[in-house]
Scaffold this active site. Structure first.
Site, short mmCIF file in Angstrom:
data_model
loop_
_atom_site.label_atom_id
_atom_site.label_comp_id
_atom_site.label_asym_id
_atom_site.label_seq_id
_atom_site.Cartn_x
_atom_site.Cartn_y
_atom_site.Cartn_z
N LYS A 3 -55.14 -14.13 -58.39
CA LYS A 3 -53.71 -14.16 -58.00
C LYS A 3 -53.28 -15.59 -57.73
O LYS A 3 -54.10 -16.42 -57.29
CB LYS A 3 -53.46 -13.26 -56.78
CG LYS A 3 -54.05 -13.78 -55.50
CD LYS A 3 -53.35 -13.18 -54.27
CE LYS A 3 -53.83 -13.94 -53.03
NZ LYS A 3 -53.06 -13.76 -51.85
N LYS B 17 -52.01 -20.56 -52.90
CA LYS B 17 -52.05 -21.98 -52.53
C LYS B 17 -53.48 -22.49 -52.49
O LYS B 17 -53.77 -23.63 -52.82
CB LYS B 17 -51.44 -22.16 -51.13
CG LYS B 17 -49.97 -21.93 -51.06
CD LYS B 17 -49.51 -21.66 -49.62
CE LYS B 17 -49.02 -20.24 -49.46
NZ LYS B 17 -48.52 -19.89 -48.14
N LYS C 291 -62.27 -14.50 -48.06
CA LYS C 291 -62.15 -15.72 -47.25
C LYS C 291 -63.50 -16.06 -46.63
O LYS C 291 -63.83 -17.24 -46.48
CB LYS C 291 -61.06 -15.57 -46.19
CG LYS C 291 -59.67 -15.58 -46.79
CD LYS C 291 -58.59 -15.76 -45.74
CE LYS C 291 -57.21 -15.84 -46.39
NZ LYS C 291 -56.13 -15.81 -45.40
P1 ADP Z 1 -50.67 -16.70 -49.54
O1 ADP Z 1 -51.41 -15.45 -50.00
O2 ADP Z 1 -50.14 -17.50 -50.68
O3 ADP Z 1 -51.39 -17.49 -48.48
P2 ADP Z 1 -49.12 -15.32 -47.50
O4 ADP Z 1 -50.38 -14.70 -47.01
O5 ADP Z 1 -48.33 -16.13 -46.57
O6 ADP Z 1 -49.37 -16.18 -48.83
O7 ADP Z 1 -48.25 -14.16 -48.12
C1 ADP Z 1 -46.85 -14.05 -48.05
C2 ADP Z 1 -46.43 -12.88 -48.92
O8 ADP Z 1 -46.58 -13.23 -50.32
C3 ADP Z 1 -47.29 -11.62 -48.73
O9 ADP Z 1 -46.44 -10.49 -48.74
C4 ADP Z 1 -48.19 -11.59 -49.93
O10 ADP Z 1 -48.54 -10.26 -50.29
C5 ADP Z 1 -47.30 -12.21 -51.00
N1 ADP Z 1 -48.09 -12.85 -52.07
C6 ADP Z 1 -48.94 -13.89 -51.92
N2 ADP Z 1 -49.47 -14.25 -53.12
C7 ADP Z 1 -48.92 -13.42 -54.05
C8 ADP Z 1 -49.05 -13.29 -55.49
N3 ADP Z 1 -49.80 -14.09 -56.21
N4 ADP Z 1 -48.32 -12.30 -56.10
C9 ADP Z 1 -47.51 -11.49 -55.39
N5 ADP Z 1 -47.34 -11.56 -54.04
C10 ADP Z 1 -48.03 -12.51 -53.37
#
Ligand code: ADP
Length: 330
Positions: free
Chosen positions: A196, A199, A115
Site C-alpha cells: 500500500k 509514508k 510494524k
Molecule cells: P499512514 O498509513 O500513511 O501512516 P494514517 O495511519 O495516518 O496513514 O492513516 C490515515 C488514513 O488513511 C486511515 O484511514 C488509513 O486507512 C488511510 N490510508 C493510509 N494509507 C492508505 C492507502 N495506501 N490507501 C488507502 N487508504 C489509506
C-alpha cells in the site's frame, strides 16, 4: 445511500505529509460526510509516538496535518477538529479498555505484525496496544461510522469486539461502529504496487498532497506499470494508476477510452501517464493554494484546534463518566 444524521469519527497520524492514499482512502469521505452528519476528526499524536520520531520536529508535523485537514475542506464550523493528546479521556479510556481486551487479539493484528517486523529488537508495548487506544478514540464519541482505508478495518473490527465485551460485562452501553468504505480503499505504492502507498516506504512511493507539479510529473513518469505483461500473481501497477485516473478525472470519454485500452492490454502509457499527472495536478492545485493561505495564519489554526478540544472534551467526559459508573469506579 449517503449517510445522514449519523455520528462519524476518524483520525490520521502526524507522521509526515498526507498522500493520495490517505486522501482517497479516507479524507475525501471526511469532507463529504460533514455535510449531513456530526463529525469528529482527530490528529492522533499519541499513535504517532509508537514509532521512532523526532520531538523537535513533532509540533510542525501536527500543525502540518491540521493545515492539510483544513485545506482539504474540513470545516471547523461543521466538524470537531482536535488533537488527541489535548483530550486526556482518550488515554484514560484506553487503560480501561486494555483490561477487557484479549492479548491474543492484539498479537494477531496485521499492522502490529508489520510494524514489529520493521522495528525488530525494539518493539514497544505502545505498538501492541495501539488498537486499544484507537478503540478508545472511537468509542468516546459513540459514532455510527468510521471512514478509514482498508488497512484500518481490522482495528475497527477489534473496536466492535471490545464494545461487545464491555456491554456483556457491564451492561449494554456502546454501539458497535461500522467502517464507512471509500471508493478506493487501498491505493498502492507507485514503485512497489504489491504494497500500500505509505509514508514509511519513502517519498517516491507516494504522491504527497503537497507535491509541486514537476514532482508529480516525475513520480508518475517513474511509476511501475505492467508494460510487457504481468507475471502471474503480480499486483498490477498499471491498474493502480488507472484506478487513480478513474476517481480523479471528470472526463468520462477519456476515462472510458483508457479503460478500453487497458482491458485490451494496449494502454499507451506515453499518453496515459502525462494525462494522469495533469489530472492529479488539477485536483491538488486548489488544495495547495488553500494550504498556503492557511499556513500564513498559524494562530487561526491553533484557535480552531483549541475550540475543537473544548467541544470534544464535553462528549468524551460524559462517555468516560458513564463508563466509570458502570464499572463501579467511584
Ligand atoms: P499512514 O498509513 O500513511 O501512516 P494514517 O495511519 O495516518 O496513514 O492513516 C490515515 C488514513 O488513511 C486511515 O484511514 C488509513 O486507512 C488511510 N490510508 C493510509 N494509507 C492508505 C492507502 N495506501 N490507501 C488507502 N487508504 C489509506
Amino acid at each position: 445511500m449517503f449517510p445522514k444524521n449519523k455520528v462519524i469519527f476518524s483520525a490520521a497520524q502526524p507522521t509526515g505529509e498526507l498522500h493520495l492514499g490517505n486522501y482517497l482512502g479516507a479524507l475525501k469521505n471526511w469532507v463529504h460526510l460533514q455535510r449531513d452528519n456530526q463529525c469528529f476528526y482527530a490528529i492522533v499524536d499519541y499513535h504517532a509516538i509508537t514509532i521512532p520520531y523526532d520531538p523537535k520536529d513533532f509540533p510542525k508535523k501536527v500543525m502540518d496535518l491540521a493545515l492539510d485537514y483544513l485545506a482539504l475542506g474540513i470545516d471547523p464550523e461543521k466538524s470537531v477538529v482536535f488533537i488527541q493528546s489535548h483530550v486526556p479521556e482518550h488515554t484514560e479510556l484506553a487503560w480501561i479498555l486494555n483490561t477487557i481486551t484479549p492479548l491474543g487479539e492484539l498479537e494477531r493484528m496485521t499492522q502490529f505484525k508489520d510494524k514489529a517486523e520493521q522495528q525488530r529488537g525494539s518493539i514497544n508495548a505502545g505498538l501492541l496496544n495501539y488498537p486499544v487506544l484507537m478503540a478508545a478514540d472511537i468509542l468516546l464519541y459513540q459514532p455510527d461510522l468510521v471512514p478509514v482505508g482498508e488497512d484500518q478495518t481490522q482495528h475497527v473490527e477489534l473496536t466492535r469486539v471490545i464494545a461487545r465485551k464491555f456491554n456483556s460485562a457491564f451492561g449494554e452501553y456502546f454501539k458497535e461502529p461500522k467502517v464507512y468504505e471509500a471508493t478506493i480503499a487501498r491505493v498502492m505504492s507507485l514503485l512497489e504496487p504489491a504494497k500500500k502507498m505509505s509514508k514509511s516506504l519513502g517519498p517516491n512511493h507516494c504522491l504527497a498532497l503537497n507535491d509541486p507539479p514537476e514532482v508529480i510529473r516525475k513520480k508518475i513518469a517513474k511509476a511501475v506499470t505492467d508494460e510487457g505483461g504481468l507475471a502471474e500473481n503480480r499486483v498490477s501497477g498499471g491498474k493502480n494508476l488507472l484506478e487513480l485516473f478513474k476517481v480523479l478525472s471528470d472526463d468520462k470519454a477519456t476515462k472510458d477510452a483508457f479503460e478500453e485500452q487497458y482491458k485490451a492490454g494496449e494502454l499507451k502509457y506515453a499518453e496515459f501517464k502525462p494525462a494522469l499527472a495533469e489530472t492529479i495536478i488539477k485536483v491538488l492545485e486548489p488544495i495547495q493554494a488553500r494550504r498556503a493561505e492557511l499556513a500564513a495564519k498559524p494562530q487561526e489554526v491553533t484557535r480552531i484546534l483549541l475550540g475543537g478540544r473544548d467541544k470534544a472534551r464535553l462528549i468524551a467526559q460524559k462517555t468516560l463518566q458513564d463508563v466509570k459508573e458502570r464499572m463501579g469506579l467511584v
